[in-house]
Design a protein around this motif. Sequence first.
Motif, short mmCIF file in Angstrom:
data_model
loop_
_atom_site.label_atom_id
_atom_site.label_comp_id
_atom_site.label_asym_id
_atom_site.label_seq_id
_atom_site.Cartn_x
_atom_site.Cartn_y
_atom_site.Cartn_z
N ARG A 9 -11.07 -34.86 37.49
CA ARG A 9 -9.72 -34.35 37.77
C ARG A 9 -8.89 -34.35 36.49
NH1 ARG A 9 -8.58 -39.15 41.99
NH2 ARG A 9 -10.86 -39.15 41.91
N MET A 10 -7.95 -33.41 36.40
CA MET A 10 -7.17 -33.19 35.17
C MET A 10 -5.78 -33.78 35.34
SD MET A 10 -8.48 -29.30 34.31
CE MET A 10 -8.85 -28.75 35.98
N GLY A 11 -5.69 -35.10 35.28
CA GLY A 11 -4.46 -35.79 35.59
C GLY A 11 -3.31 -35.52 34.65
N GLU A 12 -3.56 -35.52 33.35
CA GLU A 12 -2.47 -35.35 32.39
C GLU A 12 -1.86 -33.94 32.50
OE1 GLU A 12 -4.43 -36.36 28.73
OE2 GLU A 12 -3.59 -38.38 28.75
N PHE A 13 -2.73 -32.95 32.63
CA PHE A 13 -2.26 -31.58 32.78
C PHE A 13 -1.48 -31.44 34.09
CE2 PHE A 13 -3.50 -26.88 33.35
CZ PHE A 13 -2.40 -26.46 32.62
N ALA A 14 -1.98 -32.07 35.16
CA ALA A 14 -1.30 -32.02 36.45
C ALA A 14 0.08 -32.65 36.38
CB ALA A 14 -2.15 -32.72 37.51
N LEU A 15 0.18 -33.79 35.68
CA LEU A 15 1.47 -34.46 35.56
C LEU A 15 2.46 -33.62 34.76
CD1 LEU A 15 3.15 -36.98 36.09
CD2 LEU A 15 2.20 -37.99 34.01
N LEU A 16 1.97 -32.94 33.74
CA LEU A 16 2.83 -32.06 32.96
C LEU A 16 3.41 -30.95 33.83
CD1 LEU A 16 3.93 -31.16 30.18
CD2 LEU A 16 1.85 -29.81 29.92
N LEU A 17 2.56 -30.33 34.65
CA LEU A 17 3.01 -29.24 35.52
C LEU A 17 3.94 -29.77 36.61
CD1 LEU A 17 -0.32 -27.21 35.90
CD2 LEU A 17 1.64 -26.67 34.45
N ALA A 18 3.61 -30.94 37.16
CA ALA A 18 4.47 -31.52 38.20
C ALA A 18 5.86 -31.83 37.64
CB ALA A 18 3.83 -32.78 38.76
N GLY A 19 5.91 -32.22 36.37
CA GLY A 19 7.19 -32.46 35.73
C GLY A 19 8.04 -31.21 35.59
N LYS A 20 7.38 -30.05 35.74
CA LYS A 20 8.09 -28.77 35.69
C LYS A 20 8.44 -28.23 37.08
CE LYS A 20 7.55 -28.36 31.18
NZ LYS A 20 8.69 -28.37 30.23
N GLY A 21 8.18 -29.03 38.11
CA GLY A 21 8.54 -28.61 39.47
C GLY A 21 7.44 -27.91 40.22
N ILE A 22 6.18 -28.18 39.86
CA ILE A 22 5.04 -27.56 40.53
C ILE A 22 4.14 -28.66 41.10
CG2 ILE A 22 3.00 -26.10 40.23
CD1 ILE A 22 4.48 -24.82 37.84
N SER A 23 3.89 -28.62 42.40
CA SER A 23 2.97 -29.57 43.00
C SER A 23 1.54 -29.21 42.58
CB SER A 23 3.07 -29.53 44.53
OG SER A 23 4.34 -29.96 44.96
N VAL A 24 0.72 -30.23 42.33
CA VAL A 24 -0.63 -29.99 41.82
C VAL A 24 -1.64 -30.86 42.56
CG1 VAL A 24 -2.14 -29.98 39.80
CG2 VAL A 24 0.31 -29.50 39.53
#
Length: 315
Positions: A86-101
Amino acid sequence: MTKRNNIISYIKSVNGLRNVTILCRICLFSLLIFVSLNQVKAQSSDVTVEDIRFESAGVTLAGTIYTPRHSHAAIVLVHGSGQAPRMGEFALLLAGKGISVLTYDKRGVGESGGIYVGPETGTNNVDSENLILLAEDASAAVNILHQRDKNIPVGLVGISQAGWIIPIAANKNSLVDFMVLFSGPVISTLEQLRFQFFTDGNTDFWDSHTEAEARESIREGGRFDEYYAAYRDLFVDTDPCDALSALSIPGLWLFGEMDIQVPVGISIERLNALKAQGKPYEYCLFSALGHHVSGSVEPIKIVVHWIKDRKKQSR
């Protein structure tokens, strides 16, 4: 050695380039995360992280859902080739922009069940059966996100090999509202193998070769087809245009002009042909980048903006 083992061994050698791709991708993602680290830390308190397990095609897959306080859209991250967790760091970056991942360990990798198929194990990861199976996994993940919030659009975002997987999944699951492909091929798996055989991992390939030469290698096959001829009956080709022609959801492709794994010129040509048929497909071309578009800051900014502009689609 059987015919099947022979072709698998050859495909392993061609796809050996992908091992380098994975390593470089990890390095590039690390750089991206480092650049954005302070911003992510500031936003992380607004993101809920939940580990989950879900069923797909007879196995249990393990993943994590990253949910921001206010979500504009939701996405499932689809892997490229290789033994990808799983791509946790990338997911956290996107979630910080308002996107659920939702990101998960690929089948047979990490905590996910099933059998991994790929060059590291001497198996053919572009076999049509494997691509269809991986598409089922992505589709099952979409269902999970849709159950969480039915009022926001749900999409598929993937890298490289996902260019074949995502159209299959989207074509079979009407809950998919959009798709984003980083360096996703818009060519068949056989054409991809021909191109990779011709470029042979040469990072300076485009310094000494032309677009016309690359197209000729894909059309004729050359030495690759001489080797492949004896095993043609063991390889089922997959063309993403079959699924893309049947879809009506928005799609965004991001390409690097210096790519030596995906023939960008032909991929864009085929996207334009689909656009001419009325398909809502868009693309961005970055002249200075290669296959690792997903590790650069500007493409990520474009993708975030594009996803947040999506509206719930009806098909």
